[in-house]
Design a protein around this motif. Sequence first.
Motif, PDB file in Angstrom:
ATOM      1  N   ILE A 327       9.439   8.347  -1.108  1.00 20.38           N
ATOM      2  CA  ILE A 327       8.232   9.135  -1.371  1.00 20.38           C
ATOM      3  C   ILE A 327       8.286   9.762  -2.759  1.00 20.38           C
ATOM      4  CG2 ILE A 327       6.907  11.153  -0.586  1.00 20.38           C
ATOM      5  CD1 ILE A 327       7.830  10.531   2.217  1.00 20.38           C
ATOM      6  N   LYS A 328       9.474   9.982  -3.269  1.00 17.42           N
ATOM      7  CA  LYS A 328       9.618  10.662  -4.545  1.00 17.42           C
ATOM      8  C   LYS A 328       8.888   9.909  -5.648  1.00 17.42           C
ATOM      9  CE  LYS A 328      13.090  12.752  -7.550  1.00 17.42           C
ATOM     10  NZ  LYS A 328      14.542  12.944  -7.801  1.00 17.42           N
ATOM     11  N   GLY A 329       7.992  10.621  -6.330  1.00 19.32           N
ATOM     12  CA  GLY A 329       7.206  10.025  -7.400  1.00 19.32           C
ATOM     13  C   GLY A 329       5.950   9.331  -6.936  1.00 19.32           C
ATOM     14  N   ALA A 330       5.738   9.233  -5.611  1.00 22.83           N
ATOM     15  CA  ALA A 330       4.542   8.570  -5.079  1.00 22.83           C
ATOM     16  C   ALA A 330       3.776   9.501  -4.150  1.00 22.83           C
ATOM     17  CB  ALA A 330       4.934   7.290  -4.341  1.00 22.83           C
ATOM     18  N   GLU A 331       3.852  10.811  -4.388  1.00 24.60           N
ATOM     19  CA  GLU A 331       3.124  11.767  -3.557  1.00 24.60           C
ATOM     20  C   GLU A 331       1.610  11.617  -3.776  1.00 24.60           C
ATOM     21  OE1 GLU A 331       5.441  12.550  -5.712  1.00 24.60           O
ATOM     22  OE2 GLU A 331       7.146  13.444  -4.626  1.00 24.60           O
ATOM     23  N   ALA A 418       9.597   1.174  -2.614  1.00 24.29           N
ATOM     24  CA  ALA A 418      10.222   1.714  -3.832  1.00 24.29           C
ATOM     25  C   ALA A 418      10.832   0.602  -4.680  1.00 24.29           C
ATOM     26  CB  ALA A 418      11.284   2.749  -3.454  1.00 24.29           C
ATOM     27  N   ARG A 419      11.196  -0.527  -4.056  1.00 20.57           N
ATOM     28  CA  ARG A 419      11.804  -1.616  -4.822  1.00 20.57           C
ATOM     29  C   ARG A 419      11.037  -2.927  -4.711  1.00 20.57           C
ATOM     30  NH1 ARG A 419      14.902  -5.269  -2.117  1.00 20.57           N
ATOM     31  NH2 ARG A 419      15.207  -4.961   0.125  1.00 20.57           N
ATOM     32  N   VAL A 420      10.126  -3.029  -3.751  1.00 18.24           N
ATOM     33  CA  VAL A 420       9.333  -4.253  -3.587  1.00 18.24           C
ATOM     34  C   VAL A 420       7.860  -3.888  -3.740  1.00 18.24           C
ATOM     35  CG1 VAL A 420       8.726  -6.156  -2.057  1.00 18.24           C
ATOM     36  CG2 VAL A 420      11.058  -5.226  -2.023  1.00 18.24           C
ATOM     37  N   ARG A 421       7.197  -4.489  -4.710  1.00 18.69           N
ATOM     38  CA  ARG A 421       5.782  -4.218  -4.923  1.00 18.69           C
ATOM     39  C   ARG A 421       4.959  -5.109  -3.991  1.00 18.69           C
ATOM     40  NH1 ARG A 421       4.519  -1.205  -9.321  1.00 18.69           N
ATOM     41  NH2 ARG A 421       2.363  -1.924  -9.224  1.00 18.69           N
ATOM     42  N   ILE A 422       3.883  -4.518  -3.455  1.00 22.32           N
ATOM     43  CA  ILE A 422       2.998  -5.280  -2.582  1.00 22.32           C
ATOM     44  C   ILE A 422       2.228  -6.306  -3.395  1.00 22.32           C
ATOM     45  CG2 ILE A 422       0.948  -5.102  -1.112  1.00 22.32           C
ATOM     46  CD1 ILE A 422       2.034  -2.496  -0.082  1.00 22.32           C
ATOM     47  N   LYS A 423       1.724  -5.891  -4.562  1.00 21.57           N
ATOM     48  CA  LYS A 423       1.026  -6.804  -5.460  1.00 21.57           C
ATOM     49  C   LYS A 423       0.981  -6.155  -6.828  1.00 21.57           C
ATOM     50  CE  LYS A 423      -2.857  -9.995  -5.428  1.00 21.57           C
ATOM     51  NZ  LYS A 423      -4.093 -10.431  -4.737  1.00 21.57           N
ATOM     52  N   ASP A 424       0.961  -6.979  -7.873  1.00 21.70           N
ATOM     53  CA  ASP A 424       0.914  -6.445  -9.229  1.00 21.70           C
ATOM     54  C   ASP A 424      -0.354  -5.614  -9.414  1.00 21.70           C
ATOM     55  OD1 ASP A 424       3.278  -7.685  -9.805  1.00 21.70           O
ATOM     56  OD2 ASP A 424       2.346  -9.468 -10.705  1.00 21.70           O
ATOM     57  N   GLY A 425      -0.178  -4.415  -9.960  1.00 21.72           N
ATOM     58  CA  GLY A 425      -1.309  -3.530 -10.199  1.00 21.72           C
ATOM     59  C   GLY A 425      -1.653  -2.635  -9.022  1.00 21.72           C
ATOM     60  N   CYS A 426      -0.997  -2.800  -7.901  1.00 23.01           N
ATOM     61  CA  CYS A 426      -1.287  -1.996  -6.707  1.00 23.01           C
ATOM     62  C   CYS A 426      -0.233  -0.904  -6.554  1.00 23.01           C
ATOM     63  CB  CYS A 426      -1.325  -2.869  -5.462  1.00 23.01           C
ATOM     64  SG  CYS A 426      -1.536  -1.935  -3.923  1.00 23.01           S
ATOM     65  N   GLU A 427      -0.667   0.338  -6.538  1.00 24.65           N
ATOM     66  CA  GLU A 427       0.237   1.467  -6.366  1.00 24.65           C
ATOM     67  C   GLU A 427       0.127   1.990  -4.932  1.00 24.65           C
ATOM     68  OE1 GLU A 427       2.328   2.408  -8.583  1.00 24.65           O
ATOM     69  OE2 GLU A 427       1.587   1.145 -10.219  1.00 24.65           O
ATOM     70  N   VAL A 428       1.263   2.412  -4.380  1.00 23.45           N
ATOM     71  CA  VAL A 428       1.317   2.957  -3.018  1.00 23.45           C
ATOM     72  C   VAL A 428       1.597   4.450  -3.107  1.00 23.45           C
ATOM     73  CG1 VAL A 428       2.468   2.872  -0.770  1.00 23.45           C
ATOM     74  CG2 VAL A 428       2.126   0.771  -2.091  1.00 23.45           C
ATOM     75  N   TYR A 429       0.784   5.239  -2.388  1.00 23.85           N
ATOM     76  CA  TYR A 429       0.955   6.690  -2.355  1.00 23.85           C
ATOM     77  C   TYR A 429       1.127   7.136  -0.905  1.00 23.85           C
ATOM     78  CZ  TYR A 429      -0.670   6.520  -7.173  1.00 23.85           C
ATOM     79  OH  TYR A 429      -0.795   6.241  -8.505  1.00 23.85           O
ATOM     80  N   PHE A 430       1.805   8.266  -0.725  1.00 21.87           N
ATOM     81  CA  PHE A 430       2.124   8.752   0.607  1.00 21.87           C
ATOM     82  C   PHE A 430       1.508  10.133   0.836  1.00 21.87           C
ATOM     83  CE2 PHE A 430       5.432   5.761  -0.574  1.00 21.87           C
ATOM     84  CZ  PHE A 430       5.487   4.944   0.531  1.00 21.87           C
TER      85      PHE A 430
END
Length: 489
Positions: A327-331, A418-430
Amino acid sequence: MKALARARDQLIDDAVALVASGMSVPDAAATLGLSAAALYSRLAKVGVRTELQQKPRITPQQKADAVERVLAGEPVEKVAAAFDRSVNSVYRWVQQARQEKAGGNRDAVQPANTPEACAVTTPAHSKVDSVPAPMKTQAGHAPADHAEDRVKVGRGVQLSFEDRLTIQHGCSQGMSARQIATLLGRHHSVISREIARNGWEIIDDDGEKKVFYNARRAHTGAKARACRPKVRKLDDNPVLRAVVVACLARRWSPGRISVWLQHAFADDESMRISHEAIYSALYIQSKGSLRAELEAVMKTQDVLIRGGKRRKTRPRNAGVLTGKPWIKGAEITKRSPEVDDRAIPGHWEGDLVIGKGGKSALITLVERTSRYTLLGHLPTEHTSMTVIAAIQQMVKDLNAEQLKTITWDQGVEMAQTARVRIKDGCEVYFCDPHSPWQRPTNENTNGEIRRRFYKKGTDFAEVTPEHVAWVQDELNDTPRQVLGGATPR
């Protein structure tokens, strides 16, 4: 305290002096700024005996004169002031006079509250109905079944035919609603609503608006609308009923059905019904047999939409970030503000719907702007790598503009982002802990899935991927009230 006592004694002395000089107690009270009842009690305490002063009795001739002045068009307030009585008293005199005129029998005139009583026979000598509607500016004769059908005047009482004749005359003379209301002794809003309901406007060659009103047509329409019992729309329109039953069979809510009908049948006024009418036909047995018909169509008795259980009390540590490293950095506080107003598409919310025993699951992704939904089937497990791989497969056809962010809860199933991206350009937030309102669209979708398709305790291992795909299509074909009856597609 002594100063207050002296002021009170001085007030009583002044009152005694005024009453002794011949002034009435109510007038003395008004002069001293007291209520009459308080002054009576204070005078009694000091030994000044006064009798309650009553107004002189009104003679029958005075009542008849007051009624005659009101029926002649004089404002009720002015007549009441002339006879030193309240407005309600004058209204009561007018009511009594009309009852006596009708023979003293309150039941002599039956209200038009049945379909038979609402039938109006047009007189043969009346030429009103032979003229096009905009030209019907003459009231003609009263309806054939017209009687003195209003024995009361005042607030909360329907307009009589004579009242509507006065409104028609006022409109023809260019009078305002307030001026007509003054003639009738009614509130101006009553007249304004009546003209808006039954009148029409015509713009002349000079560009000026002229209001037309036909008393006879307005009175006939009012009696027809007052019919009781009314034929319900679902009983009178078989096409509308069939469409409503078909939508309910798909477990659409009455509110969605109502807005979808307006969207799908924009040019057909007969295909309109409120959500309250649908709810009444479903839940109130005396208002239709829609529930029985729906049970026959769906072949189940579980046809009513029921809400969930009460939410658990929010823990004290809600909103406090935990030590979960992914979660750190993706709040959610670091998410772009453009996501909040839903104006720009491409921002999604996601979660898992857990199956029986906590083993199987269903992935739900909902786009915040269009409410478009994607479902992923996890029949055996929902570990982090399994969930991420399923999401990657679900969004593989979306471009960078269609997939910008995904907002998730703090579940461990997204730990590998945190180490595997779902897709390029897609950010995940929690989201914050115990804060489901930060993903409202996804929470609503999950609840709808539970209500319409998969009840709590469903084992998704026994559900086929084809059925999950069908549920996804059903969700995206369901009209949304927030979209004005349109579907997410």
